[in-house]
Design an enzyme around this catalytic site. Structure first.
Site, short mmCIF file in Angstrom:
data_model
loop_
_atom_site.label_atom_id
_atom_site.label_comp_id
_atom_site.label_asym_id
_atom_site.label_seq_id
_atom_site.Cartn_x
_atom_site.Cartn_y
_atom_site.Cartn_z
CB CYS A 1 -13.94 1.04 -0.33
SG CYS A 1 -13.39 2.75 -0.15
CG HIS B 1 -8.28 0.00 -2.97
ND1 HIS B 1 -7.49 -1.08 -2.63
CD2 HIS B 1 -9.02 0.30 -1.86
CE1 HIS B 1 -7.71 -1.40 -1.36
NE2 HIS B 1 -8.64 -0.59 -0.88
NE ARG C 1 -10.22 -5.45 0.53
CZ ARG C 1 -9.46 -4.43 0.96
NH1 ARG C 1 -10.01 -3.39 1.53
NH2 ARG C 1 -8.14 -4.44 0.78
NE ARG D 1 -3.93 0.57 1.80
CZ ARG D 1 -5.17 0.66 2.27
NH1 ARG D 1 -5.43 1.45 3.30
NH2 ARG D 1 -6.15 -0.01 1.71
CD GLN E 1 -12.97 -2.14 -0.81
OE1 GLN E 1 -12.12 -2.02 0.07
NE2 GLN E 1 -14.16 -2.69 -0.58
CG ASP F 1 -13.50 6.33 -1.47
OD1 ASP F 1 -13.52 6.18 -0.23
OD2 ASP F 1 -12.45 6.25 -2.14
#
Ligand code: CP
Ligand code: NVA
Length: 305
Positions: A260, A132, A288, A105, A135, A220
């Site tokens: 997310c 991402h 996830r 990340r 996700q 988001d």
């Protein structure tokens, strides 16, 4: 077989991604009925490099490796030589000598690509400023669990044209659904990513029009990690782009809402939206774990079913 990386959803074929979604559902059901008895990664190690904060990503990868019989190493850039300037390529070569896969990340997607180019073990993008993809595995898995095949359906992205939005665009390409994107002016997703998606993506400015009849709505935060100083300006610029229960009422009757997480109640969503039965965000967060188990298994062992 040459090493496979997962830096964006475009690194796998549409068939491979569909396999991962079904495999994630199978792995989840098996865990629920039999407990963590499937341990294909005995003595295998995943290195997890974090240059940004995380709750879901760290816990899901670490738990996935533990339940699969392996081990995950948490490496903060603050505490490693990477944070003191050791070159990315050198770090990749060193980790390749010791671990079986690396999850990163970070901020720069180009930095991630540089790492992957020097790595001889699979590298997984656990979020960059641009994408991402992990996700989206969980998101498409959740949508599929709730409503069946996603091909031909319509999803709507409301808010910032950010890393999550870019991965939703790639998902529309790979899983063959329509994506309406509704951002304030000045916050559109990258033009090259939009153009590559052709007629699967439509840009709109009015949230009410965008969600009309939609099968899925998602959003988001307005200021992503690294944009904290823009928070106040963004709150002004995104006024009118909050997802509310009333906005979801304009979508299809069986619409599902995804986020997310982390969510900022009272900003991109109304304070009560996550309590609405159309919101399936806790299932989404839990997925996830299962989707990433399918991903790690695929990268290390190939298709097993
Ligand atoms: N959605 C997500 O990636 O959450 P974290 O930042 O908590 O990992
Ligand atoms: N767009 C957000 C996603 C967090 C999971 C960020 O990059 O901070």
């Amino acid at each position: 077989m040459s090493v496979r990386h997962f830096l964006t959803l475009l690194d796998l074929s549409a068939d491979e991604l569909s396999y991962l979604i079904q495999r994630g559902i199978t792995i989840k059901n098996r865990l629920k009925t039999q407990g963590p008895t499937y341990t294909p990664f005995s003595n295998r190690t995943l290195a997890m490099i974090f240059e940004k904060s995380s709750t879901r990503t760290r816990v899901s990868f670490e738990t996935a490796m533990a339940q699969f019989g392996g081990h995950a190493l948490f490496l903060s850039s603050r505490d490693t030589q990477l944070g003191r300037g050791e070159p990315i390529g050198d770090t990749a070569r060193v980790l390749s000598e010791m671990v079986d896969a690396v999850m990163i990340r970070t901020f720069s997607h180009a930095g991630l690509e540089e790492f992957a180019a020097a790595s001889s073990v699979p590298v997984i993008n656990a979020l960059t400023d641009d994408y991402h993809p992990c996700q989206l595995l969980a998101d498409v898995m959740t949508w599929t669990e709730c409503r069946g095949p996603v091909q031909g359906k319509t999803a709507v992205w409301i808010g910032d044209g950010n890393n999550m939005c870019h991965s939703w665009i790639n998902a529309a390409r790979q899983f063959d659904f329509q994506l309406r994107i509704c951002c304030p002016e000045g916050y559109d997703p990258r033009q090259d990513i939009v153009e590559a998606a052709g007629d699967r993506v439509t840009l709109l400015r009015d949230p009410a029009e965008a969600v009309s009849g939609a099968d899925l709505v998602t959003t988001d935060v307005w200021a992503s990690m690294g944009q904290e100083e823009e928070q106040a300006k963004r709150e002004r610029d995104f006024a009118g782009f909050q997802v509310t229960e009333a906005l979801l009422d304009r979508a299809a009757e069986d619409v599902v809402f995804l986020h997310c997480l982390p969510a900022h109640r009272g900003e991109e969503i109304s304070t009560t939206l996550l309590d609405d039965p159309r919101a399936v965000v806790w299932q989404e967060a839990g997925n996830r774990l299962h989707a990433q188990k399918a991903l790690i298994e695929f990268l290390l062992l190939g298709q097993v079913a």
